[in-house]
Design an enzyme around this catalytic site. Structure first.
Site, PDB file in Angstrom:
ATOM      1  N   CYS A 280     -15.569 -35.501   7.490  1.00  0.00           N
ATOM      2  CA  CYS A 280     -16.366 -35.271   6.268  1.00  0.00           C
ATOM      3  C   CYS A 280     -15.465 -35.146   5.050  1.00  0.00           C
ATOM      4  O   CYS A 280     -15.801 -35.636   3.962  1.00  0.00           O
ATOM      5  CB  CYS A 280     -17.187 -33.989   6.397  1.00  0.00           C
ATOM      6  SG  CYS A 280     -18.412 -34.046   7.691  1.00  0.00           S
TER       7      CYS A 280
ATOM      8  N   ASP B  57     -37.575 -46.533  -8.933  1.00  0.00           N
ATOM      9  CA  ASP B  57     -38.995 -46.226  -8.701  1.00  0.00           C
ATOM     10  C   ASP B  57     -39.177 -45.089  -7.692  1.00  0.00           C
ATOM     11  O   ASP B  57     -40.292 -44.811  -7.265  1.00  0.00           O
ATOM     12  CB  ASP B  57     -39.734 -47.485  -8.205  1.00  0.00           C
ATOM     13  CG  ASP B  57     -39.113 -48.060  -6.927  1.00  0.00           C
ATOM     14  OD1 ASP B  57     -38.116 -47.476  -6.419  1.00  0.00           O
ATOM     15  OD2 ASP B  57     -39.609 -49.078  -6.427  1.00  0.00           O
TER      16      ASP B  57
HETATM   17  C1  BEZ Z   1     -15.857 -34.213  11.153  1.00  0.00           C
HETATM   18  O1  BEZ Z   1     -16.295 -34.295  10.011  1.00  0.00           O
HETATM   19  O2  BEZ Z   1     -14.673 -34.353  11.398  1.00  0.00           O
HETATM   20  C2  BEZ Z   1     -16.803 -33.975  12.311  1.00  0.00           C
HETATM   21  C3  BEZ Z   1     -17.913 -33.168  12.141  1.00  0.00           C
HETATM   22  C4  BEZ Z   1     -18.742 -32.943  13.227  1.00  0.00           C
HETATM   23  C5  BEZ Z   1     -18.477 -33.548  14.440  1.00  0.00           C
HETATM   24  C6  BEZ Z   1     -17.380 -34.363  14.584  1.00  0.00           C
HETATM   25  C7  BEZ Z   1     -16.531 -34.575  13.511  1.00  0.00           C
END
Ligand code: BEZ
Length: 221
Positions: A46, A138
């Site tokens: 992430c 929209d």
């Molecule tokens: C990550 O962002 O590294 C991750 C988050 C949840 C599960 C596996 C990876």
């Protein structure tokens, strides 16, 4: 993604975010929008995704697309995590150029069908998958993509997809495999030869095929 189909009006949800409480449609205004969800704050994949989204945020802005992320933690966590993200980009003096929705009660994740049953937190509660929703001016859903938590997205592909969505919203064309802006596009099958000739004065080239059917029609948009 139960309940939300392409063409549906995207829910006008209210949520707390890193820029305060928002009503989603007001947040979007007349712009296109992209909402991308994340399984959890302070996780590695992430962090790389948010950092990439931040680095290329000007590209979204250039296309008139408002960005918003979502993760299942609090605003306070999001603010702290955002600093890590900017440090990952070696941009400690700057702030993340888009807000993050705090879905710590997972209400939106449930409403929008975003939970990944295979990835759970330490208490066994499912985490959010990596969803992408592109919403048109929209307020209707133009595209949705759903990746599992364990696979990071390609944000260049999201820009490419937005280029296709914005072009095909204006012209009666479709973009072929691996299309990039500036390349030829296909005339959509529902247009007759006469309609295509009138709509595309730059010309339409049709590829001959063994079937004799004239469906592979290219034009320069
Ligand atoms: C990550 O962002 O590294 C991750 C988050 C949840 C599960 C596996 C990876």
């Amino acid at each position: 993604m139960p309940g939300l189909l392409l063409g549906d009006v995207f829910p006008n949800f209210e949520a707390d975010t890193t820029i305060g409480r928002i009503k989603f449609h007001d947040f979007l205004g007349d712009s296109w929008g992209i909402l991308f969800s994340h399984p959890k704050d302070f996780t590695p994949v992430c962090t790389t995704e948010l950092a990439c989204a931040s680095r290329i945020s000007d590209q979204f802005k250039k296309r008139g697309v408002k960005m918003i992320a979502l993760s299942v933690d609090s605003v306070e966590d999001h603010r702290s995590w955002s600093k890590d993200v900017m440090a990952f980009n070696s941009e400690t003096e700057s702030v993340l150029p888009f807000p993050i929705i705090a879905d710590d009660k997972r209400e939106l994740s449930v409403q929008l069908g975003m939970l990944d049953p295979d990835e759970r937190d330490k208490d066994g509660i499912p985490l959010t998958a990596r969803c992408v929703f592109v919403i048109g001016p929209d307020k209707r859903l133009k595209l949705s993509i759903l990746y599992p938590a364990t696979t990071g997205r390609n944000f260049d592909e999201l820009l490419r997809v937005i280029d296709s969505l914005q072009l095909t919203a204006q012209k009666k064309v479709a973009t072929p495999v691996d299309w990039k802006p500036g390349e030829k596009v296909m005339v959509i099958p529902s247009l007759s030869e006469a309609e295509a000739a009138a709509l595309f004065p730059s010309g339409v080239t049709t590829k001959e095929l063994p079937s004799g059917k004239k469906y592979l029609r290219y034009t320069q948009p």
